[in-house]
Design a protein around this motif. Structure first.
Motif, PDB file in Angstrom:
ATOM      1  N   ASN A 162       5.322 -15.430  -1.251  1.00 50.68           N
ATOM      2  CA  ASN A 162       4.366 -14.672  -1.538  1.00 50.68           C
ATOM      3  C   ASN A 162       3.786 -13.705  -0.291  1.00 50.68           C
ATOM      4  OD1 ASN A 162       2.095 -13.340  -3.413  1.00 50.68           O
ATOM      5  ND2 ASN A 162       0.836 -14.472  -1.839  1.00 50.68           N
ATOM      6  N   LEU A 163       3.769 -14.527   0.871  1.00 54.02           N
ATOM      7  CA  LEU A 163       3.254 -13.959   1.862  1.00 54.02           C
ATOM      8  C   LEU A 163       4.212 -12.669   2.565  1.00 54.02           C
ATOM      9  CD1 LEU A 163       2.033 -16.898   3.973  1.00 54.02           C
ATOM     10  CD2 LEU A 163       0.678 -15.165   3.081  1.00 54.02           C
ATOM     11  N   GLY A 164       5.463 -12.923   2.436  1.00 55.06           N
ATOM     12  CA  GLY A 164       6.399 -11.993   2.693  1.00 55.06           C
ATOM     13  C   GLY A 164       6.196 -10.605   1.955  1.00 55.06           C
ATOM     14  N   ALA A 165       6.134 -10.846   0.470  1.00 54.27           N
ATOM     15  CA  ALA A 165       6.118  -9.845  -0.339  1.00 54.27           C
ATOM     16  C   ALA A 165       4.610  -8.844  -0.132  1.00 54.27           C
ATOM     17  CB  ALA A 165       5.888 -10.272  -1.748  1.00 54.27           C
ATOM     18  N   ILE A 166       3.611  -9.570   0.033  1.00 63.60           N
ATOM     19  CA  ILE A 166       2.258  -8.821   0.202  1.00 63.60           C
ATOM     20  C   ILE A 166       2.295  -8.275   1.487  1.00 63.60           C
ATOM     21  CG2 ILE A 166       1.146 -10.304  -1.408  1.00 63.60           C
ATOM     22  CD1 ILE A 166      -0.262 -11.512   1.118  1.00 63.60           C
ATOM     23  N   ALA A 167       3.261  -8.830   2.768  1.00 62.33           N
ATOM     24  CA  ALA A 167       3.134  -8.047   3.887  1.00 62.33           C
ATOM     25  C   ALA A 167       3.924  -6.776   3.613  1.00 62.33           C
ATOM     26  CB  ALA A 167       3.891  -8.885   4.921  1.00 62.33           C
ATOM     27  N   MET A 168       5.209  -6.838   2.864  1.00 61.36           N
ATOM     28  CA  MET A 168       5.723  -5.578   2.689  1.00 61.36           C
ATOM     29  C   MET A 168       5.155  -4.528   1.796  1.00 61.36           C
ATOM     30  SD  MET A 168       9.648  -7.011   2.258  1.00 61.36           S
ATOM     31  CE  MET A 168       9.423  -8.335   1.307  1.00 61.36           C
ATOM     32  N   LEU A 169       4.222  -5.037   0.639  1.00 62.75           N
ATOM     33  CA  LEU A 169       3.532  -4.298  -0.137  1.00 62.75           C
ATOM     34  C   LEU A 169       2.118  -3.915   0.278  1.00 62.75           C
ATOM     35  CD1 LEU A 169       4.572  -5.819  -3.377  1.00 62.75           C
ATOM     36  CD2 LEU A 169       5.458  -3.692  -2.865  1.00 62.75           C
ATOM     37  N   GLY A 170       1.651  -4.366   1.486  1.00 57.60           N
ATOM     38  CA  GLY A 170       0.204  -4.185   2.147  1.00 57.60           C
ATOM     39  C   GLY A 170      -0.091  -2.663   1.903  1.00 57.60           C
ATOM     40  N   LYS A 171       0.828  -1.830   2.342  1.00 59.43           N
ATOM     41  CA  LYS A 171       0.360  -0.494   2.374  1.00 59.43           C
ATOM     42  C   LYS A 171       0.066   0.031   1.062  1.00 59.43           C
ATOM     43  CE  LYS A 171       5.276   1.032   1.664  1.00 59.43           C
ATOM     44  NZ  LYS A 171       6.330   1.656   2.186  1.00 59.43           N
ATOM     45  N   VAL A 172       0.377  -0.574  -0.059  1.00 63.25           N
ATOM     46  CA  VAL A 172      -0.206  -0.029  -1.445  1.00 63.25           C
ATOM     47  C   VAL A 172      -1.635  -0.526  -1.398  1.00 63.25           C
ATOM     48  CG1 VAL A 172       0.153  -0.064  -3.933  1.00 63.25           C
ATOM     49  CG2 VAL A 172       2.203  -0.191  -2.309  1.00 63.25           C
ATOM     50  N   ALA A 173      -1.971  -1.737  -1.238  1.00 62.18           N
ATOM     51  CA  ALA A 173      -3.267  -2.182  -1.399  1.00 62.18           C
ATOM     52  C   ALA A 173      -4.082  -1.203  -0.383  1.00 62.18           C
ATOM     53  CB  ALA A 173      -3.275  -3.391  -0.958  1.00 62.18           C
ATOM     54  N   PHE A 174      -3.671  -1.171   0.861  1.00 60.61           N
ATOM     55  CA  PHE A 174      -4.391  -0.501   1.912  1.00 60.61           C
ATOM     56  C   PHE A 174      -4.558   1.039   1.103  1.00 60.61           C
ATOM     57  CE2 PHE A 174      -1.775  -2.618   5.095  1.00 60.61           C
ATOM     58  CZ  PHE A 174      -2.395  -3.877   4.868  1.00 60.61           C
ATOM     59  N   ALA A 175      -3.717   1.629   0.532  1.00 60.25           N
ATOM     60  CA  ALA A 175      -3.925   2.975  -0.114  1.00 60.25           C
ATOM     61  C   ALA A 175      -5.157   2.973  -1.157  1.00 60.25           C
ATOM     62  CB  ALA A 175      -2.795   3.616  -0.604  1.00 60.25           C
ATOM     63  N   ALA A 176      -4.822   1.891  -1.890  1.00 63.42           N
ATOM     64  CA  ALA A 176      -5.875   1.585  -3.232  1.00 63.42           C
ATOM     65  C   ALA A 176      -7.365   1.533  -2.529  1.00 63.42           C
ATOM     66  CB  ALA A 176      -5.718   0.366  -3.930  1.00 63.42           C
ATOM     67  N   LEU A 177      -7.434   0.956  -1.259  1.00 64.59           N
ATOM     68  CA  LEU A 177      -8.611   0.785  -0.623  1.00 64.59           C
ATOM     69  C   LEU A 177      -9.399   2.211  -0.281  1.00 64.59           C
ATOM     70  CD1 LEU A 177     -11.163  -0.950   0.473  1.00 64.59           C
ATOM     71  CD2 LEU A 177      -9.706  -1.445   2.510  1.00 64.59           C
ATOM     72  N   LYS A 178      -8.410   2.693   0.300  1.00 65.80           N
ATOM     73  CA  LYS A 178      -8.750   4.214   0.817  1.00 65.80           C
ATOM     74  C   LYS A 178      -9.269   5.054  -0.441  1.00 65.80           C
ATOM     75  CE  LYS A 178      -7.263   8.000   3.310  1.00 65.80           C
ATOM     76  NZ  LYS A 178      -6.151   8.750   4.262  1.00 65.80           N
ATOM     77  N   ASP A 179      -8.669   4.975  -1.596  1.00 67.90           N
ATOM     78  CA  ASP A 179      -8.859   5.764  -2.591  1.00 67.90           C
ATOM     79  C   ASP A 179     -10.517   5.131  -3.173  1.00 67.90           C
ATOM     80  OD1 ASP A 179      -8.319   7.520  -5.207  1.00 67.90           O
ATOM     81  OD2 ASP A 179      -8.631   5.559  -5.790  1.00 67.90           O
ATOM     82  N   TYR A 180     -10.593   4.011  -3.207  1.00 69.81           N
ATOM     83  CA  TYR A 180     -11.757   3.277  -3.767  1.00 69.81           C
ATOM     84  C   TYR A 180     -12.798   3.937  -2.806  1.00 69.81           C
ATOM     85  CZ  TYR A 180     -15.496   0.084  -4.551  1.00 69.81           C
ATOM     86  OH  TYR A 180     -16.647  -0.616  -4.812  1.00 69.81           O
ATOM     87  N   GLU A 181     -12.711   3.843  -1.330  1.00 68.64           N
ATOM     88  CA  GLU A 181     -13.708   4.221  -0.563  1.00 68.64           C
ATOM     89  C   GLU A 181     -14.152   5.651  -0.569  1.00 68.64           C
ATOM     90  OE1 GLU A 181     -13.098   0.959   3.053  1.00 68.64           O
ATOM     91  OE2 GLU A 181     -12.041   2.607   3.217  1.00 68.64           O
ATOM     92  N   VAL A 182     -13.347   6.698  -0.751  1.00 67.69           N
ATOM     93  CA  VAL A 182     -13.152   7.877  -0.793  1.00 67.69           C
ATOM     94  C   VAL A 182     -14.257   8.153  -2.049  1.00 67.69           C
ATOM     95  CG1 VAL A 182     -12.331  10.292  -1.560  1.00 67.69           C
ATOM     96  CG2 VAL A 182     -11.253   8.683   0.234  1.00 67.69           C
ATOM     97  N   GLN A 183     -13.826   7.637  -3.200  1.00 64.72           N
ATOM     98  CA  GLN A 183     -14.787   7.782  -4.445  1.00 64.72           C
ATOM     99  C   GLN A 183     -16.050   7.483  -4.293  1.00 64.72           C
ATOM    100  OE1 GLN A 183     -12.953   7.094  -8.590  1.00 64.72           O
ATOM    101  NE2 GLN A 183     -10.918   6.766  -7.446  1.00 64.72           N
TER     102      GLN A 183
END
Length: 470
Positions: free
Chosen positions: A424-445
């Motif tokens: 799981n840690l390997g998977a979320i490290a590789m997919l982390g950029k998706v979560a970061f983008a979602a956070l940015k979208d949340y913060e903008v709104q």
């Protein structure tokens, strides 16, 4: 041959749990923390606000098949908060001294970032189930985000065996031992009672599991916190000394008998990681079930779950033990230490209270752990016969756990859980950029004064999304 296998698995577990997993979990947590500018701290107030909103929706929800964000929080907390919150903390203090509590707090804050990322990913890549609700978790984002279904299947098998079967047996064993000691009830009778109570819940689907967790978790948490608060008030003059002891012991300024600074740090980190499960891939299975307008909202709420488990519940146990002073007595550890500490403050009925708490903590873990297995069996797309077989196996392991304890079974579960966490840690490290983008979208709104809403076009080039069309 059996002894050789047991020793080999034990040695591998020691390496994985004492060195490899701790290093990876801390490293990934710090990485996520820096990238998100410590989202787990910046949005602390927002977490409570969202949890309160979710609690209201749990009552007024129009779609009865949906799980509210509060109920999803309760499912994950039910699994996180178990007997380890009482026995495990006692072991950490007995071996590492009061300073272990400080490092337990630190690792909860670090792990909060990993919990945020994995739970946000679970929401983004969740799928619709056959009953109008949602399913998701690491196996699902491994398939849809990484296009590695085979890895998701491996993860599903590991979590189903370790959480759904073996760890449920461990929880049942703890309940039977506590009830036999406090009330003199035969272990087999306890096992039969547990089977009946568990059957009622697990055959009712995720909605019934959510409702049970929603009813049990607040009661058990409030009762335990109030008891700890009573002990704190009773010893209010000792509280400053207790906090001073925790901090000075954490840095070796005031060493604990038999515990070097390295042992103190290691025990605190291990207790925090094992208890709150941040980054280990279990809680995202519950996070995915929630009906929210933006994935980040559930990421915040599950981060609060880490704090609830470690900084609130584990601290309650620590305060009871430290204020009682019995932790300095030799040959006293685990649940016996917690029982003696509380009994020294409230009298002999403290044993009964602990037994009841153990039942609530462990039983809630059984139903939470069961769901993790169910949703991963659904991922494998096994037929209904396999789901029925799994439910029967869960009940079988519950009754087995109440009357027996085979060390090799528990060791295998630890091994499976270690591999599960690393995957799981390997998977979320590789997919982390998706979560970061979602956070940015949340913060903008959010900065625009909006109630953040998400759709699959909110993040450019996002693929394999099923539940965010609007």
């Amino acid at each position: 041959m059996g002894e050789f296998l047991t020793n080999t698995i034990g040695q591998v577990n020691n390496i994985l749990w004492s060195y490899v997993l701790i290093a990876v979990l801390v490293g990934v947590g710090l990485y996520f923390g820096f990238i998100t500018r410590f989202v787990q701290i910046r949005y602390f107030k927002t977490m409570f606000k969202l949890l309160g909103e979710g609690a209201g929706k749990a009552i007024t929800q129009k779609n009865k098949n949906h799980v509210s964000s509060f109920q999803a929080f309760c499912i994950s907390t039910a699994s996180r908060v178990g007997t380890g919150n009482m026995a495990g903390v006692a072991i950490a203090i007995a071996a590492g001294g009061p300073g272990a509590v400080f490092w337990m707090w630190v690792i909860a804050i670090i792990g909060g970032a990993s919990s945020f990322v994995e739970s946000t990913l679970a929401q983004i890549y969740k799928v619709k189930d056959g009953n109008g609700g949602y399913r998701g978790g690491p196996a699902y984002y491994m398939e849809q985000g990484l296009n590695k279904r085979w890895l998701g299947i491996i993860f599903s098998i590991l979590i189903t065996v370790s959480f759904g079967l073996v760890f449920n047996s461990v929880q049942a064993n703890t309940i039977s031992v506590a009830f036999e000691g406090a009330f003199g009830v035969n272990k087999l009778i306890v096992g039969i009672g547990l089977i009946i109570l568990t059957s009622i819940i697990i055959f009712g689907g995720v909605k019934r599991i959510a409702q049970a967790a929603e009813a049990i978790v607040p009661v058990m948490a409030v009762a335990y916190v109030l008891m700890a608060l009573f002990v704190v008030i009773r010893n209010i003059n000792l509280v400053p000394h207790m906090f001073n002891l925790i901090v000075t012991s954490a840095f070796g300024i005031r060493p604990f008998v038999g515990a070097a600074i390295g042992t103190t740090i290691m025990m605190g980190i291990k207790r925090g990681l094992f208890s709150n499960e941040a980054g280990m891939g279990s809680a995202p299975n519950a996070a995915a079930t929630a009906e929210v307008t933006h994935p980040v909202k559930q990421g915040f709420i599950q981060t609060l779950g880490v704090y609830t488990d470690t900084i609130l519940i584990c601290s309650c146990t620590a305060f009871i033990i430290l204020l009682s002073g019995v932790y300095t007595e030799p040959n006293l550890t685990g649940i016996q230490l917690t029982q003696k500490a509380l009994s020294s403050q409230v009298g002999s009925w403290g044993n009964t209270f602990i037994a009841i708490c153990i039942f609530l903590f462990a039983y809630s873990s059984i139903i939470g752990n069961y769901y993790y297995g169910e949703t991963n069996i659904e991922f494998i797309k096994a037929n209904k016969g396999w789901l029925l077989a799994y439910r029967i196996a869960v009940l079988g392991m519950v009754i087995f756990g109440t009357v027996a304890k085979v060390q090799i079974v528990w060791d295998m579960a630890d091994l499976f859980m270690a591999f599960m966490a690393l995957i799981n840690l390997g998977a979320i490290a590789m997919l982390g950029k998706v979560a970061f983008a979602a956070l940015k979208d949340y913060e903008v709104q959010f900065k625009q004064g909006k109630d953040p809403h998400f759709n699959k076009n909110s993040i450019p080039n996002l693929e394999n999304i099923e539940c965010w069309d609007k």
